[in-house]
Design a protein around this motif. Sequence first.
Motif: not given
Lengths: 338, 336
Positions: B86, B104-108, B111-112, B149, B152-153
């Motif tokens: 979203a 990268s921080l959001l992925a971390g 857990e992506v 973003s 990303l998921k």
Amino acid sequence: MSLYRTELRRLAKRRFTRYMSLLGLLVLAAVVIGVFFTNEKIGADQLARAERQAEQNYQEQVTWAKEARASCEQAKSAGTANDGRYPEDCSVITPPPRDQIQAEWFLPSTFNFRETFAETLIPFAAILALVGFVVGASFIGAEWSTGGMMNLLLWRPKRLTVLLTKLAALLTGILAVTLPAAVLWFAGFWAVASFRGSTEKMTSGVWQSFALTGLRGVVLVLVLTTVGFALASLGRHTAMALGGVVAVMVVGQFGLGILLSMASVRFAEAWLLPTYALAWMTKKVTLQDWNSCNANYSGECEPNTFDITWQQSSVLLSVGVVVILGAALWAMRRRDIS
Amino acid sequence: MPAVLEIEGLRKTYKSRRRGTRNALDGFDMRVDAGQVHGFLGPNGSGKTTTLRTLLGLIRPDGGRMALLGHEVPGALPTVAGQVGAIVESPQFFPHFSARDTLSLLAGAGEVPAARVDEVLELVGLRDRAGERVKTYSLGMKQRLAVASALLKNPKLLILDEPANGLDPGGIREMRTLMRTLAESGMTVVLSSHILGEIQLICDSVTIISLGRRVAFGPVDEVLAQHSSGAVRVRLEAVSDLPAATDALTRAGVRVTGHPDHLMLAGVDKPATVTRLLAENNLYVSELAPVAVDLESVFLELTATAPVPGQHRQVDESTKVGGTGQPGPTGGGWGA
């Protein structure tokens, strides 16, 4: 765990964190270097020089007394000695006894590790606590004000977990700076004492005392970091924490201090937060009421005293952390995020 | 078709000592079926963003029921958050991080896999600028980053609030293509936008909200059909025959509006009946064209937000659902 690691990465990536930590460490280094260059090791040369200076000072006093007595007698015989410049009896103008002028007074400053190191832990804790406070406030405040927190909550919609994980990462980061800095601080002053002072009489008990003082310093750093973090989270902006602390210090402390002093309140310092921080670090602060007089066995006047102990400080720090962090958690749980 | 998003009777009230009580959401309903591109429309202050924020757990509702991917939210948000991408309102990122760091921080945190970061940067066209700080980005680039973003998921449900905001024409077209591609791959997309032409082009269904209530919903074609006036424009071979044609049509029960060179007919179910009727009266049609209605006109009609010459409509002036559709100042409009 991934969130914790990510928040640690985020903390380390922030320029503000890096610059403030570097600035704090540079100030600490400057203190050690400053102490190094303003102290000297006391050896036979320094003692001899001090003795010479003490003797020279004594001779100056003798010369001055002679001249003053001569002037006094001259003024007396001229009948102009009544202006209060000279005593009635010129013979009372004498130099101090030789043993009153001690050679120790003329010794250069020297760093005695056993006697002085504990005091250095106070600025150490204060500087790192300041760094922790602003880094903590900025870490969460910037997240709120730039919308990063909202983004994060879209990924991890557990508010309290997110906030507490951020706090855990922050405290880990601050510890990662504080603990090596503490080791370097001990080592730095040990080096200062070795080259510019003395490391004598260091017993295991003294080491233990230093370790405990250092530990209290680290706790103080963590407490203020948490308070900065919680205040900025409450206000959703870094400025909230910084503004809050300025308001508390200027209005609540300086203003209160002036007010209490004007009202002649006994032990006014007992109402000021820095007193408790000092008591936390030094284990005890004794406040004195100079308006009171308790005659001792020799007839001297002694003031009333009031002790603030590190245990009382620990209660204040604990209550402060619980209330401020509790409010931040409650607000995080309850409020709408926009 | 299973619903991936369900809202029933959602209410959100803001209380202020100074401004009184305002219902940002007043029993709002919404349903989005799987695999659709769903348009979520409403005037400024109608409750769109409040709805999305409430759905995503950022705002606490005062009543109603919500479900995402079959799970009741906000209770089950931690379970479904990994499947819902979203962006809400304007894109907001820490300005001193690069796009790659941000993702990268959001992925971390989510857990992506890290490889997904480059995939989405490529997808939104930010690959070559990914190393630059976000503060140097234009609004359109920030918007692309926001979409990245959200993608990303690799979510099952993608919720985008004004994704075309700040995009250049090429970017808008790319975004349209991206939405369609994502929908074809099985992703459900909810799109809030004011660019109604875009919505009409890419959405399968729409929900229109006004003053916190749903005023229209369903497949785009149906919504348009429901609000089509059945208007038909008629021209005759001879302009002088227009009065006679008006008489004949009026007698047959058709509402006629005369114009110098044509007639506008309303309430015509079958245009062929017009041709037959006029031919029987020896009046011959040279043009007979049903007047098409578009989403913009339906939106303006339903929300009563069409501009009126000489008037300055205020942001909360809109229509009340179930009312007469007359515009007027009402409560509502906070937080949207």
